[in-house]
Motif scaffolding. Sequence first.
Motif, mmCIF file in Angstrom:
data_model
loop_
_atom_site.group_PDB
_atom_site.id
_atom_site.type_symbol
_atom_site.label_atom_id
_atom_site.label_comp_id
_atom_site.label_asym_id
_atom_site.label_seq_id
_atom_site.Cartn_x
_atom_site.Cartn_y
_atom_site.Cartn_z
ATOM 1 N N PHE A 157 11.879 8.275 4.614
ATOM 2 C CA PHE A 157 11.669 7.152 5.527
ATOM 3 C C PHE A 157 11.670 5.828 4.774
ATOM 4 N N GLN A 158 11.038 5.794 3.612
ATOM 5 C CA GLN A 158 11.013 4.563 2.820
ATOM 6 C C GLN A 158 12.416 4.194 2.339
ATOM 7 N N LEU A 159 13.218 5.207 1.990
ATOM 8 C CA LEU A 159 14.605 4.931 1.604
ATOM 9 C C LEU A 159 15.393 4.333 2.764
ATOM 10 N N CYS A 160 15.184 4.853 3.969
ATOM 11 C CA CYS A 160 15.843 4.279 5.153
ATOM 12 C C CYS A 160 15.401 2.841 5.387
ATOM 13 N N ASP A 161 14.121 2.585 5.184
ATOM 14 C CA ASP A 161 13.594 1.235 5.340
ATOM 15 C C ASP A 161 14.215 0.284 4.320
ATOM 16 N N ILE A 162 14.337 0.722 3.084
ATOM 17 C CA ILE A 162 14.956 -0.112 2.043
ATOM 18 C C ILE A 162 16.416 -0.391 2.395
ATOM 19 N N TYR A 163 17.114 0.631 2.864
ATOM 20 C CA TYR A 163 18.512 0.452 3.244
ATOM 21 C C TYR A 163 18.640 -0.559 4.383
ATOM 22 N N LEU A 183 0.825 -1.211 0.000
ATOM 23 C CA LEU A 183 0.000 0.000 0.000
ATOM 24 C C LEU A 183 0.863 1.267 0.000
ATOM 25 N N GLN A 184 1.952 1.258 0.747
ATOM 26 C CA GLN A 184 2.813 2.438 0.789
ATOM 27 C C GLN A 184 3.426 2.722 -0.580
ATOM 28 N N TRP A 185 3.759 1.687 -1.332
ATOM 29 C CA TRP A 185 4.345 1.892 -2.660
ATOM 30 C C TRP A 185 3.286 2.302 -3.662
ATOM 31 N N GLU A 199 14.634 -20.185 -4.244
ATOM 32 C CA GLU A 199 15.178 -19.224 -3.280
ATOM 33 C C GLU A 199 15.996 -18.150 -3.985
ATOM 34 N N ARG A 200 16.783 -18.546 -4.976
ATOM 35 C CA ARG A 200 17.583 -17.598 -5.728
ATOM 36 C C ARG A 200 16.691 -16.642 -6.509
ATOM 37 N N ASP A 201 15.599 -17.157 -7.101
ATOM 38 C CA ASP A 201 14.651 -16.303 -7.823
ATOM 39 C C ASP A 201 13.967 -15.312 -6.889
ATOM 40 N N ARG A 202 13.583 -15.786 -5.717
ATOM 41 C CA ARG A 202 12.940 -14.919 -4.730
ATOM 42 C C ARG A 202 13.900 -13.826 -4.276
ATOM 43 N N TYR A 203 15.154 -14.178 -4.082
ATOM 44 C CA TYR A 203 16.167 -13.202 -3.676
ATOM 45 C C TYR A 203 16.370 -12.149 -4.770
ATOM 46 N N GLU A 204 16.493 -12.580 -6.008
ATOM 47 C CA GLU A 204 16.677 -11.634 -7.114
ATOM 48 C C GLU A 204 15.451 -10.747 -7.303
ATOM 49 N N LYS A 205 14.272 -11.314 -7.130
ATOM 50 C CA LYS A 205 13.047 -10.524 -7.255
ATOM 51 C C LYS A 205 12.990 -9.450 -6.179
ATOM 52 N N SER A 206 13.390 -9.783 -4.964
ATOM 53 C CA SER A 206 13.374 -8.789 -3.892
ATOM 54 C C SER A 206 14.396 -7.682 -4.159
ATOM 55 N N ILE A 207 15.519 -8.027 -4.742
ATOM 56 C CA ILE A 207 16.521 -7.016 -5.104
ATOM 57 C C ILE A 207 15.953 -6.079 -6.167
ATOM 58 N N TYR A 208 15.291 -6.631 -7.184
ATOM 59 C CA TYR A 208 14.707 -5.802 -8.246
ATOM 60 C C TYR A 208 13.612 -4.887 -7.704
ATOM 61 N N LYS A 209 12.796 -5.405 -6.793
ATOM 62 C CA LYS A 209 11.751 -4.576 -6.185
ATOM 63 C C LYS A 209 12.363 -3.435 -5.376
ATOM 64 N N ALA A 210 13.418 -3.736 -4.649
ATOM 65 C CA ALA A 210 14.079 -2.698 -3.850
ATOM 66 C C ALA A 210 14.661 -1.618 -4.761
ATOM 67 N N GLN A 211 15.252 -2.023 -5.870
ATOM 68 C CA GLN A 211 15.801 -1.039 -6.804
ATOM 69 C C GLN A 211 14.699 -0.182 -7.407
ATOM 70 N N ARG A 212 13.593 -0.800 -7.763
ATOM 71 C CA ARG A 212 12.460 -0.041 -8.313
ATOM 72 C C ARG A 212 11.934 0.952 -7.281
ATOM 73 N N ASN A 213 11.849 0.525 -6.042
ATOM 74 C CA ASN A 213 11.326 1.397 -4.996
ATOM 75 C C ASN A 213 12.270 2.556 -4.687
ATOM 76 N N VAL A 214 13.575 2.332 -4.806
ATOM 77 C CA VAL A 214 14.534 3.425 -4.615
ATOM 78 C C VAL A 214 14.344 4.462 -5.707
ATOM 79 N N LEU A 266 11.619 5.043 -7.331
ATOM 80 C CA LEU A 266 10.340 5.697 -7.061
ATOM 81 C C LEU A 266 10.485 6.768 -5.976
ATOM 82 N N CYS A 267 11.195 6.461 -4.909
ATOM 83 C CA CYS A 267 11.411 7.441 -3.837
ATOM 84 C C CYS A 267 12.228 8.630 -4.335
ATOM 85 N N ALA A 268 13.284 8.344 -5.075
ATOM 86 C CA ALA A 268 14.114 9.427 -5.603
ATOM 87 C C ALA A 268 13.319 10.304 -6.571
#
Length: 129
Positions: A54-60, A3-5, A78-93, A95-97
């Motif tokens: 705040f969201q950037l701090c949370d991502i960090y 919801l926050q994103w 597990e590797r796919d889930r890890y890579e997906k979470s990395i891609y989501k974090a990059q997208r969210n950074v 978005l915040c920027a």
Amino acid sequence: MALQWLILSYVVAAEVVIAVVLTLPYPMVVKKRVVSLVSLILQPAASIVAFAAFQLCDIYWKNEHRLSCSSEVCTATERDRYEKSIYKAQRNVVLCAAGIFLYWCIYRICKYNKDLELLEEADKRHKDE
């Protein structure tokens, strides 16, 4: 958690629309009204900067404490889930920027237009004298 994103993406989309509206060529009377309206919205909208920071701090923090999956023990899922979470974090950074940068752009455009209006008034007063 998403919801926050979703809220941040809607706010960034609204900021894009406002920035486009501010940069369109209008007659001077309409331009003054649009700039004054957006200027009234800017002060309450400043909370987006704090929210995005705040969201950037949370991502960090999540990035620093994320379990890494780089060994041979990890399965493919597990590797796919890890890579997906990395891609989501990059997208969210990004978005915040974008939210912070667009707010700054809108603020500067409004300030530029207000300064231009003040200079035009001073020039008009100077010509009248």
